[in-house]
Scaffold this active site. Structure first.
Site, short mmCIF file in Angstrom:
data_model
loop_
_atom_site.label_atom_id
_atom_site.label_comp_id
_atom_site.label_asym_id
_atom_site.label_seq_id
_atom_site.Cartn_x
_atom_site.Cartn_y
_atom_site.Cartn_z
N TRP A 160 0.94 -1.11 -0.04
CA TRP A 160 -0.22 -0.01 -0.09
C TRP A 160 0.84 1.38 0.03
CZ3 TRP A 160 -1.55 -4.14 3.32
CH2 TRP A 160 -2.56 -4.70 2.74
N HIS A 180 -6.68 1.95 2.54
CA HIS A 180 -7.82 0.84 2.32
C HIS A 180 -8.61 1.17 3.47
CE1 HIS A 180 -5.24 -2.02 5.37
NE2 HIS A 180 -5.20 -0.77 5.56
N ARG A 206 -3.54 5.46 -3.08
CA ARG A 206 -2.36 5.00 -3.14
C ARG A 206 -1.48 5.87 -3.94
NH1 ARG A 206 -4.25 -1.58 -2.92
NH2 ARG A 206 -5.61 -0.96 -0.87
N GLN A 220 -13.62 1.77 -1.89
CA GLN A 220 -13.65 0.44 -1.25
C GLN A 220 -14.89 0.45 -0.53
OE1 GLN A 220 -10.18 -1.03 0.68
NE2 GLN A 220 -8.96 -1.16 -0.95
N VAL A 263 -5.76 -10.81 8.44
CA VAL A 263 -6.60 -11.86 8.32
C VAL A 263 -5.76 -13.31 8.21
CG1 VAL A 263 -8.54 -10.81 7.22
CG2 VAL A 263 -6.82 -11.82 5.71
N ALA A 317 -14.01 -10.73 7.12
CA ALA A 317 -13.70 -9.11 6.66
C ALA A 317 -13.36 -9.36 5.18
CB ALA A 317 -12.56 -8.38 7.47
C1 FA5 Z 1 -7.00 -4.48 0.58
O1 FA5 Z 1 -6.92 -3.12 0.63
C2 FA5 Z 1 -7.34 -4.97 1.80
N1 FA5 Z 1 -7.70 -3.82 2.84
C3 FA5 Z 1 -8.62 -5.87 1.69
C4 FA5 Z 1 -9.11 -6.78 2.60
C5 FA5 Z 1 -10.08 -6.34 3.59
C6 FA5 Z 1 -8.51 -7.89 2.66
C7 FA5 Z 1 -10.50 -7.16 4.71
C8 FA5 Z 1 -8.97 -8.81 3.88
C9 FA5 Z 1 -9.92 -8.30 4.71
P1 FA5 Z 1 -6.03 -4.93 -1.85
O2 FA5 Z 1 -5.01 -4.03 -2.03
O3 FA5 Z 1 -6.28 -6.42 -2.64
O4 FA5 Z 1 -6.77 -5.21 -0.38
O5 FA5 Z 1 -7.63 -4.08 -2.49
C10 FA5 Z 1 -8.99 -4.44 -2.24
C11 FA5 Z 1 -9.66 -4.42 -3.58
O6 FA5 Z 1 -9.58 -2.85 -3.96
C12 FA5 Z 1 -9.01 -4.84 -4.78
O7 FA5 Z 1 -9.53 -6.17 -4.81
C13 FA5 Z 1 -9.49 -4.07 -5.97
O8 FA5 Z 1 -10.72 -4.37 -6.25
C14 FA5 Z 1 -9.59 -2.67 -5.55
N2 FA5 Z 1 -8.37 -1.98 -5.55
C15 FA5 Z 1 -7.24 -1.95 -4.91
N3 FA5 Z 1 -6.28 -1.07 -5.29
C16 FA5 Z 1 -6.85 -0.50 -6.38
C17 FA5 Z 1 -6.45 0.42 -7.20
N4 FA5 Z 1 -5.14 1.31 -7.28
N5 FA5 Z 1 -7.32 1.20 -8.26
C18 FA5 Z 1 -8.57 0.43 -8.22
N6 FA5 Z 1 -8.98 -0.60 -7.34
C19 FA5 Z 1 -8.15 -1.01 -6.48
#
Ligand code: FA5
Length: 349
Positions: A160, A180, A206, A220, A263, A317
């Site tokens: 992140w 997030h 990000r 999100q 998790v 979650a």
């Molecule tokens: C997370 O941000 C974790 N906090 C998610 C989580 C929550 C995991 C609770 C377990 C329990 P991740 O970086 O994969 O995970 O982002 C989650 C979702 O946000 C991704 O699957 C995607 O759909 C979206 N996402 C992430 N980064 C971006 C981005 N730069 N642009 C658009 N969508 C994004």
């Protein structure tokens, strides 16, 4: 002998009539009104002086002065009406006003496709018994990282890339733009005891290069359920039901193992790409799948850190990307279109 005030009233009337005849616009008419009917006009001075006159004079002068006031007021409103009519006639004669022309259509606003997707996502979870909680976009390092088991030197911080709030960057309590929505898990659990079923929507930021599925700002929806006997089956059941409601039965859903420090076990969920029907294209990075969320069973240490009994309670979650959902629903192949503010794109939704 004629009373001097009556003589003066006659003069006032003559002067007012002469001057009114020369008035040709609304501004001049207003000056006329102030001069002859205003607080400092001669007529008003006579009216105010009535009380000091002997009774017989007061009767005569009072009657004449009030009559004149009514007369001047009447003259004023007649002239006002004439001037307005003249203005309209002039416009019509100049041919500028065609009352038969159709009206100009008003531009009707609409909801941004990401807002539409967000509302539908929240509605799906609310109908499954989840409450909506919102929280801050400017967040403490503590909630964004420390409390979800990402300490300062943890390699997961690389996942992140962070936009720090500069002025406190080196402070004891650093602040950042949340990367997030997972800090909301902690904020919610600090405020309530199980059973917990919440969803928390919001913007995340990000510091990363953009591509067709990544923006530096995205939306999100965090989900959290904590209770006795919550299992991975509840997580999958809830998310399958969500996918069915949002995308219909024809889209395929895939779960894979993934790693998130907060998790255990962790997973991610993807939907088969509607643009290429799972064959592989630019939008899905040739994989045939678009990842929409990360998820897992809440780490017992996270539960214990907020004072929950981790022996008694378990929870799941997830963190869902709203832009990705909107892309899947409408077959949009580049996430950057959402925030480019091009009306030709936005007006299609
Ligand atoms: C997370 O941000 C974790 N906090 C998610 C989580 C929550 C995991 C609770 C377990 C329990 P991740 O970086 O994969 O995970 O982002 C989650 C979702 O946000 C991704 O699957 C995607 O759909 C979206 N996402 C992430 N980064 C971006 C981005 N730069 N642009 C658009 N969508 C994004």
């Amino acid at each position: 002998m004629i009373l001097p005030q009556l003589q003066e009233l006659k003069e006032i009337e003559d002067k007012a009539r002469t001057e009114l005849a020369a008035v040709s616009d609304e501004e001049a008419l207003e000056s006329w009104r102030i001069a002859h009917l205003g607080r400092r006009s001669r007529l008003n001075i006579i009216l105010r002086g009535l009380a000091s006159l002997p009774i017989e004079e007061r009767r005569q002068v009072g009657a004449a002065a009030n009559r004149l006031r009514l007369e001047l007021e009447e003259m004023l409103s007649q002239r006002q009406a004439q001037l307005r009519e003249a203005t309209v006639t002039a416009v019509v004669e100049r041919g500028r006003l065609d009352v038969t022309l159709p009206g100009r259509p008003l531009a009707i606003g609409r909801l941004h496709p990401v807002t539409q997707a967000l509302r539908d996502i929240l509605a799906a979870f609310v109908s499954m018994g989840f409450q909506v909680f919102e929280g801050p976009e400017v967040e403490w390092d503590h909630y964004n990282f420390e409390a979800v088991r990402i300490p300062k030197d943890h390699p997961a911080r690389d996942m992140w890339d962070t936009l720090w709030i500069d002025y406190v960057r080196n402070d004891e309590y650093p602040m950042l733009l949340r990367t997030h929505t997972s800090p909301m898990q902690i904020r919610v659990m600090e405020q309530m005891q199980p059973p917990v079923r919440i969803v928390s929507p919001g913007k995340c930021y990000r510091h990363e290069a953009t591509d067709p599925t990544h923006e530096w700002m995205h939306t999100q929806v965090e989900g959290l359920a904590v209770d006795e006997n919550i299992s991975m089956a509840d997580l999958k059941g809830t998310l399958y039901e969500f996918a069915r409601r949002l995308f219909g039965r024809e889209r395929r859903v895939r779960f894979r193992c993934d790693y998130f420090p907060f998790v255990e076990p962790g997973a991610d969920m993807s939907i088969d790409c509607p643009l290429c029907d799972g064959q592989g294209c630019r939008a899905c990075g040739n994989s045939g799948w678009i990842e929409i969320l990360g998820a897992g069973m809440v780490h017992p240490e996270v539960l214990a850190n907020v004072g929950y009994d981790a022996e008694r309670y378990t929870g799941f979650a997830f963190g869902l990307g709203v832009e990705r959902v909107a892309m899947l629903r409408h077959g949009i192949e580049d996430i950057r279109l959402f925030y480019a503010n091009d009306l030709r794109f936005l007006e299609q939704f």
